[in-house]
Design an enzyme around this catalytic site. Structure first.
Site, PDB file in Angstrom:
ATOM      1  CD  GLU A 272      -3.042  -1.146   2.307  1.00 30.16           C
ATOM      2  OE1 GLU A 272      -3.196  -0.039   2.885  1.00 30.16           O
ATOM      3  OE2 GLU A 272      -4.072  -1.725   2.035  1.00 30.16           O
TER       4      GLU A 272
ATOM      5  CD  GLU B 239      -3.577  -5.812   3.682  1.00 28.29           C
ATOM      6  OE1 GLU B 239      -4.394  -5.099   4.379  1.00 28.29           O
ATOM      7  OE2 GLU B 239      -2.194  -5.672   3.726  1.00 28.29           O
TER       8      GLU B 239
HETATM    9  C1  NOJ Z   1      -4.314  -2.629   5.295  1.00 29.61           C
HETATM   10  C2  NOJ Z   1      -2.848  -2.540   5.664  1.00 29.61           C
HETATM   11  O1  NOJ Z   1      -1.985  -3.179   4.750  1.00 29.61           O
HETATM   12  C3  NOJ Z   1      -2.863  -3.431   6.998  1.00 29.61           C
HETATM   13  O2  NOJ Z   1      -1.637  -3.166   7.527  1.00 29.61           O
HETATM   14  C4  NOJ Z   1      -3.989  -2.847   7.762  1.00 29.61           C
HETATM   15  O3  NOJ Z   1      -4.014  -3.398   9.157  1.00 29.61           O
HETATM   16  C5  NOJ Z   1      -5.236  -3.083   7.299  1.00 29.61           C
HETATM   17  N1  NOJ Z   1      -5.539  -2.338   6.007  1.00 29.61           N
HETATM   18  C6  NOJ Z   1      -6.484  -2.939   8.017  1.00 29.61           C
HETATM   19  O4  NOJ Z   1      -6.601  -1.577   8.276  1.00 29.61           O
END
Ligand code: NOJ
Length: 484
Positions: A165, A383
């Site tokens: 991200e 994710e």
């Molecule tokens: C995206 C992130 O990559 C991760 O680290 C985070 O905990 C999740 N979003 C949920 O917020």
């Protein structure tokens, strides 16, 4: 009415985590400090309940138990990140052997259980000595780190991603100032996006130079946070605002990664406001030195999609204002507004979590189709998941809304696959409740409930549901009964 969606037999089922969020042991066995350890120590009041990652889930010591859980939960893959400061405590130079040993144990333990590791190099825990992605020495340090990891683990790890991200970490590190290094400067933010994307592209080239071209579905990618931006109304002004936000938040990352160049329209906008980054902006340009192969910088072998929520943009943005709901109190609305450009608003018809994240599986479908139309390549959902204030009652965690969330999103994935998107796997966020950055530990995402006192793991109801899904590859969707 019920429907079932059958996924291919080799579809990867797993979960995702990140080093800082689960490992703990931040001061142990030679690990160096990261910018997040430092931030949490210096500004505890900025994190929900003054939480910190020093212990997190103690995965550093409990990794074998956690691999056992993955096995029981039907994992064929597991996405996790390496901690740069655990491997190179000063960011470059001396290598920490204890760090290599830890990840050797983890990788070997996963492989023994038939779980394929998918390893992220950078999930926000920059070594403190490197300070920032604006550091002129960062590219060299990054490539040193990447080379160490590729050479040491590359015989066993066949799926890599460079960055997690980059959009989210830059936005909050350099624009809203909510994450370290707490800067609020749009020009510098855009420069950092470029520094990250450039570092990404050089690491991709380096990987291919060391390990060659992989089989389809393997090799090196990146995990991008992608959120479609819908106009808040039918007005042409809101349509323009949504297009600009989409350009800056999605296309700015997608197009260099998939096509090797920035979107011209966004670049023109940035030039006009004096915020275009400096440096070589053409990723496909032939380069003569360094790690490139065949004279050009290759793009990714696969794309990772981190999807949680869509955005809705209006042009009515009288101020610059950023706020994140980190308490989980639904009354505490998040705000994201850039004066004169766009402001994100709530969808009046939307369903929201207590942290104000809209639940909208159709937007995941939309993003997957957009990727297909840009470039056909293997995609992993790296994710997707929902943060809830789960509670343990008499040994049980009843999280049916997590099951509903994942069902809806997997159904969207399945629909996209039927429409030609080459999705190879789904990594749910997350294996276990963890340190959720500014949200601390209250926002729980895991299949496993982690007791904050004892750190004991308890499978939630979603865990046995997920295990069955992974075992059969068949998603059962119950349609809500229609009103008679
Ligand atoms: C995206 C992130 O990559 C991760 O680290 C985070 O905990 C999740 N979003 C949920 O917020």
């Amino acid at each position: 009415m019920s429907e079932s969606c059958r996924f291919p037999p080799d579809f990867v089922w797993g979960t995702a985590t990140a080093a800082l969020q689960i490992e703990g042991a931040t001061d142990l066995d030679g690990r160096g400090p990261s910018i997040w350890d430092d931030f949490c120590r210096r500004f505890p009041e900025r994190i929900h309940e003054r939480s910190h990652p020093e212990v997190a889930c103690d995965h550093y010591h409990r990794w074998a138990e956690d691999v056992g859980w993955m096995k029981r939960l039907g994992h064929s893959g597991y996405r996790f990140s390496l901690s740069w400061p655990r491997l190179l405590p000063q960011g470059k130079g001396a290598v920490n052997q204890a760090g290599l040993d830890f990840y050797d144990r983890l990788v070997d333990g996963l492989l023994e259980q038939g779980i394929a590791p998918n390893v992220t190099l950078y999930h926000w825990d920059l070594p403190l000595d490197l300070q920032s992605w604006e550091n002129p020495e960062i590219l060299q340090a990054w490539l040193e780190y990447a080379e160490l990891c590729f050479r040491h683990f590359g015989d066993r790890v066949k799926l890599w991603s460079t960055l997690n991200e980059p959009g989210w970490s830059t936005m909050h590190g350099y624009l809203t100032g909510l994450h370290p290094p707490c800067q609020r400067d749009p020009r510098r933010a855009m420069q950092v996006t470029h520094n990250l994307l450039w570092a990404h592209s050089r690491a991709v080239a380096l990987y291919h130079r060391i390990w060659g071209r992989p089989e389809p579905g393997l090799g090196i990618g990146i995990a991008l946070n992608l959120s479609p931006v819908h106009p808040a109304s039918d007005s042409p002004q809101d349509a323009d605002a949504a297009r600009l936000a989409d350009g800056l938040l999605n296309r700015w990352f997608l197009e260099p990664v998939l096509l090797g160049r920035y979107p011209e329209e966004v670049l023109e906008f940035l030039r006009a406001c004096g915020s275009a980054p400096h440096g070589d902006l053409d990723f496909a340009e032939p380069v003569s030195s360094g790690a490139s192969e065949g004279g050009s910088i290759p793009t990714v072998d696969w794309l990772g999609v981190n999807y949680y929520l869509p955005h809705h943009a209006t042009a009515d943005a009288p101020t610059t204002d950023f706020h994140l709901n980190i308490s989980g109190d639904p009354q505490e609305a998040s705000r994201f507004s850039i004066q004169g450009l766009f402001r994100f608003v709530q969808n009046p018809r939307g369903r929201y979590t207590d942290w104000n994240w809209e639940v909208d599986p159709d937007s995941l479908h939309e993003i997957l189709l957009r990727i297909r139309d840009l470039r056909r390549l293997p995609v992993y959902v790296t994710e997707n998941g929902i943060g809830l204030p789960d509670r343990l009652c008499e040994g049980q965690v009843e999280d049916s809304s997590r099951i509903a969330y994942v069902t809806g999103h997997l159904r969207a994935v399945h629909r996209a696959m039927q429409e030609g998107v080459d999705v190879r796997g789904y990594y749910m966020w997350s294996l276990m409740d963890n340190f959720s950055w500014l949200n601390g530990y209250r926002k729980r995402y895991g299949l496993l409930y982690v007791d904050r006192q004892t750190l004991q793991r308890t499978p939630k109801r979603s865990a046995s549901w997920f295990a069955e899904l992974a075992r059969t590859g068949v998603l059962q969707v119950q349609e809500p009964a229609s009103p008679s």
